[in-house]
Design a protein around this motif. Structure first.
Motif, short mmCIF file in Angstrom:
data_model
loop_
_atom_site.label_atom_id
_atom_site.label_comp_id
_atom_site.label_asym_id
_atom_site.label_seq_id
_atom_site.Cartn_x
_atom_site.Cartn_y
_atom_site.Cartn_z
N GLN A 146 0.67 -1.19 -0.11
CA GLN A 146 -0.09 0.03 0.21
C GLN A 146 0.88 1.21 -0.11
O GLN A 146 0.28 2.32 -0.03
CB GLN A 146 -0.80 -0.08 1.27
N ASN A 155 -3.00 2.93 5.98
CA ASN A 155 -2.81 1.78 5.02
C ASN A 155 -2.97 0.23 5.80
O ASN A 155 -3.56 -0.70 5.36
CB ASN A 155 -1.29 1.57 4.44
N ARG A 176 -6.81 -0.26 6.14
CA ARG A 176 -6.92 -0.88 4.65
C ARG A 176 -6.68 -2.20 4.78
O ARG A 176 -7.62 -3.15 4.22
CB ARG A 176 -6.31 -0.17 3.59
N ASP A 202 -9.13 -5.59 4.37
CA ASP A 202 -9.01 -6.41 3.24
C ASP A 202 -9.15 -8.14 3.80
O ASP A 202 -9.57 -8.92 3.16
CB ASP A 202 -7.74 -6.24 2.55
#
Length: 242
Positions: free
Chosen positions: A52, A77, A80, A84
């Motif tokens: 990322q 990040n 994120r 995920d």
């Protein structure tokens, strides 16, 4: 042949060139992943977090987003990547996320880094030229005993490598000509950007930065001014005493 006597300062990429980011981040991830019952290998998660890195900085390099320090990007990040992997990030305290984000402040140097830097420091000004923010670089330097003369880079000039501004303004800060400064990195792309700005270049191979299956930056892809096996080898090539 490069005139090494012209060089007065060495600027260093840090993540991957001077410190082993992958092992350090994976080490700090393990207890967190265990506590949160996240069934993923810590190295896999570290690699996903690192992937990322470039896209987040591209948002700033493109002008789509104002400059923010790397600690901010790393934390965004992290959220994120957790998402995920199917993690409900709202169930994790802000303090725990902040502490995990500081894994990037706790990285270990490669075995040759401190000795090599100390040798190079006897003859040259040595400074970091990293995308890492100043507090991150300070924490890392204190923990890993990295003997910088100065901590420079992205936060100082408010831009991320490989934007030309980073190299040009850092050379200006040092009060030197580009030809008097050598960029040291384990990444061919970093060196290519520095060379376009008139800096000399030194490639240091770090064949396991991305793990045992690394496929990138395994050799010098251009005829850089110097190519070294590690920082001690570079110090020898530059005439620094042991």
């Amino acid at each position: 042949m490069t005139n090494r006597s012209e060089i007065k300062a060495l600027l260093f990429d840090v993540f991957g060139t001077v410190v082993d980011w992958r092992s350090g981040v994976a080490r700090d991830l393990r207890p967190f992943l265990t506590r949160q019952a996240i069934r993923v290998d810590s190295f896999e998660f570290a690699d996903a977090w690192r992937r990322q890195y470039a896209p987040a900085m591209n948002e700033i390099r493109s002008g789509r987003r104002p400059f923010v320090r790397l600690d901010v990007l790393h934390r965004e990040n992290l959220l994120r990547v957790l998402t995920d992997y199917g993690v409900n990030v709202s169930s994790i305290s802000a303090d725990e996320l902040d502490e995990l984000n500081r894994a990037w402040h706790h990285l270990d140097p490669w075995p040759d880094s401190v000795e090599g830097l100390l040798r190079l420091k006897r003859r040259f000004v040595i400074a970091s030229l990293s995308n890492g923010n100043i507090s991150l670089m300070l924490d890392m330097a204190k923990r890993a005993a990295l003997p910088w003369d100065a901590i420079l880079g992205a936060e100082v000039v408010r831009a991320y490598k490989p934007s030309p501004q980073v190299y040009v303004e850092t050379v200006e800060i040092l009060g030197l000509a580009p030809s008097e400064v050598c960029m040291v990195a384990a990444h061919n792309g970093d060196l290519a950007a520095a060379r376009l700005c008139g800096l000399k270049t030194a490639f240091v191979v770090r064949p396991t930065e991305h793990g045992p299956a690394q496929k990138s930056d395994l050799h010098a892809e251009q005829t850089w001014d110097f190519a070294a096996a590690d920082l001690n080898d570079l110090a020898t090539q530059l005439g620094c005493p042991t």
